[in-house]
Design a protein around this motif. Structure first.
Motif, short mmCIF file in Angstrom:
data_model
loop_
_atom_site.label_atom_id
_atom_site.label_comp_id
_atom_site.label_asym_id
_atom_site.label_seq_id
_atom_site.Cartn_x
_atom_site.Cartn_y
_atom_site.Cartn_z
N SER A 194 22.13 -9.57 -1.38
CA SER A 194 21.64 -8.86 -2.58
C SER A 194 22.73 -8.13 -3.36
CB SER A 194 20.52 -7.87 -2.24
OG SER A 194 19.41 -8.56 -1.71
N ALA A 195 23.98 -8.22 -2.91
CA ALA A 195 25.07 -7.65 -3.69
C ALA A 195 25.44 -8.59 -4.84
CB ALA A 195 26.29 -7.40 -2.81
N MET A 196 26.13 -8.06 -5.85
CA MET A 196 26.56 -8.85 -7.00
C MET A 196 27.91 -8.35 -7.47
SD MET A 196 23.13 -8.84 -9.38
CE MET A 196 22.85 -7.06 -9.36
N VAL A 197 28.64 -9.23 -8.15
CA VAL A 197 29.85 -8.80 -8.85
C VAL A 197 29.78 -9.36 -10.27
CG1 VAL A 197 32.36 -8.97 -9.01
CG2 VAL A 197 31.29 -8.59 -6.79
N LEU A 198 29.95 -8.48 -11.24
CA LEU A 198 30.00 -8.87 -12.65
C LEU A 198 31.46 -8.86 -13.09
CD1 LEU A 198 28.64 -9.42 -15.42
CD2 LEU A 198 28.52 -6.93 -15.71
N VAL A 199 31.92 -10.00 -13.59
CA VAL A 199 33.31 -10.13 -14.04
C VAL A 199 33.30 -10.24 -15.56
CG1 VAL A 199 35.45 -11.45 -13.84
CG2 VAL A 199 33.88 -11.34 -11.90
N ILE A 200 33.95 -9.30 -16.22
CA ILE A 200 34.01 -9.31 -17.69
C ILE A 200 35.34 -9.93 -18.12
CG2 ILE A 200 34.03 -7.93 -19.80
CD1 ILE A 200 31.33 -7.86 -18.40
N GLU A 201 35.26 -11.05 -18.82
CA GLU A 201 36.47 -11.65 -19.38
C GLU A 201 36.75 -11.05 -20.75
OE1 GLU A 201 37.91 -16.16 -20.53
OE2 GLU A 201 36.77 -15.86 -18.69
N GLN A 202 35.71 -11.05 -21.58
CA GLN A 202 35.82 -10.42 -22.91
C GLN A 202 34.49 -9.77 -23.25
OE1 GLN A 202 37.92 -12.50 -26.24
NE2 GLN A 202 37.77 -14.27 -24.91
N ILE A 203 34.56 -8.61 -23.89
CA ILE A 203 33.35 -7.94 -24.34
C ILE A 203 33.67 -7.13 -25.59
CG2 ILE A 203 33.65 -5.94 -22.81
CD1 ILE A 203 30.55 -5.98 -22.46
N PRO A 204 32.90 -7.31 -26.67
CA PRO A 204 33.17 -6.54 -27.89
C PRO A 204 32.58 -5.13 -27.85
CG PRO A 204 31.39 -8.10 -28.29
CD PRO A 204 31.86 -8.35 -26.88
N ASN A 205 31.67 -4.88 -26.88
CA ASN A 205 30.99 -3.58 -26.76
C ASN A 205 30.34 -3.15 -28.07
OD1 ASN A 205 30.99 -2.78 -24.03
ND2 ASN A 205 33.19 -2.36 -24.13
N THR A 206 29.54 -4.08 -28.59
CA THR A 206 28.76 -3.81 -29.79
C THR A 206 27.27 -3.81 -29.48
OG1 THR A 206 28.85 -6.17 -30.26
CG2 THR A 206 30.47 -4.76 -31.38
N GLY A 207 26.94 -3.92 -28.20
CA GLY A 207 25.53 -3.97 -27.79
C GLY A 207 25.27 -3.05 -26.62
N THR A 208 24.16 -3.28 -25.92
CA THR A 208 23.72 -2.42 -24.83
C THR A 208 24.22 -2.94 -23.49
OG1 THR A 208 21.71 -1.85 -26.05
CG2 THR A 208 21.68 -1.48 -23.68
N ASN A 209 24.82 -2.05 -22.70
CA ASN A 209 25.23 -2.37 -21.34
C ASN A 209 24.41 -1.51 -20.38
OD1 ASN A 209 27.35 -4.11 -22.21
ND2 ASN A 209 28.65 -2.33 -22.56
N SER A 210 23.50 -2.15 -19.64
CA SER A 210 22.66 -1.36 -18.73
C SER A 210 22.11 -2.24 -17.61
CB SER A 210 21.51 -0.69 -19.48
OG SER A 210 20.61 -1.66 -19.99
#
Length: 209
Positions: free
Chosen positions: A119-135
């Protein structure tokens, strides 16, 4: 269970992955059976995981439970693959797209999500403009606001059984496939995650009668 690591892991890319959706504006797509049981909030999500061109993941179906720059975005390509890491099954999703739905072909929102069978996860961000919601809708804890950055990875580690009370922090996750202590002859060894090998910690005491 595994252990948290402060190490940032890079994205693996789309090589050898299966394309499940392309030019996805607002469509929700379902992933096939991920190959193992994965629990989120007490629910086995093995066959219910979905994603969408607006950059979110639903574990139990069409509910937006993980939002990654969630807005009216567009996914040029969405991929998945079953992989083995440390002799354990994992399922990796790769989402390649853009933060503004009309800019097809301009990839400025690219991420990967790795699911583990505990049930663990890893989120890998390559690119993100951060113009939306992160939750993240964090079971038993409520919605957790995420701070996500380019070229970073984030570990989601459940604090309770069956995918509840996650700790989310920058870094990654190593799923151990062995116990932490073992006996080798007269030596007691433990698993050292830095060297990925067993290291002697002491010797067995002999009983004298």
């Amino acid at each position: 269970m595994g252990v948290y690591s402060s190490s940032i892991i890079p994205p693996k890319g789309n090589s050898s992955m299966t394309l499940i959706s392309s030019h996805n504006d607002d469509t929700t797509v379902s992933f096939p059976d991920i190959g193992f049981d994965f629990y989120y909030n007490g629910v086995n999500c093995r066959t219910t995981i979905k994603t969408n061109g607006n950059s979110w993941v639903g574990f139990t179906g069409g509910t937006e439970q993980l939002k990654i720059n969630r807005r009216d975005a567009g996914a040029d390509n969405i991929y998945y693959v079953q992989e083995t890491v440390n002799d354990k099954p994992t399922f990796r999703i790769r989402w390649e797209g853009h933060g503004v739905y009309s800019t097809w072909g301009t990839l400025n929102l690219v991420w990967e999500l790795i699911l583990f069978n505990d049930s663990a996860m890893v989120l890998v961000i390559e690119q993100i403009p951060n113009t939306g919601t992160n939750s993240f809708v964090n079971p038993t804890l409520g919605t957790t606001t995420l701070t996500l950055e380019n070229n970073k990875s984030y570990a989601f580690i459940p604090g309770q059984e069956q995918g509840k009370a996650y700790t989310v922090k920058e870094g990654s996750y190593i799923q151990a496939n062995i116990k932490y202590l073992m006996v080798d002859g007269n030596d007691i060894k433990h698993w050292d995650t830095a060297s990925l090998s067993y290291v002697k910690v002491s010797e067995l005491l002999q009983n004298f009668h």
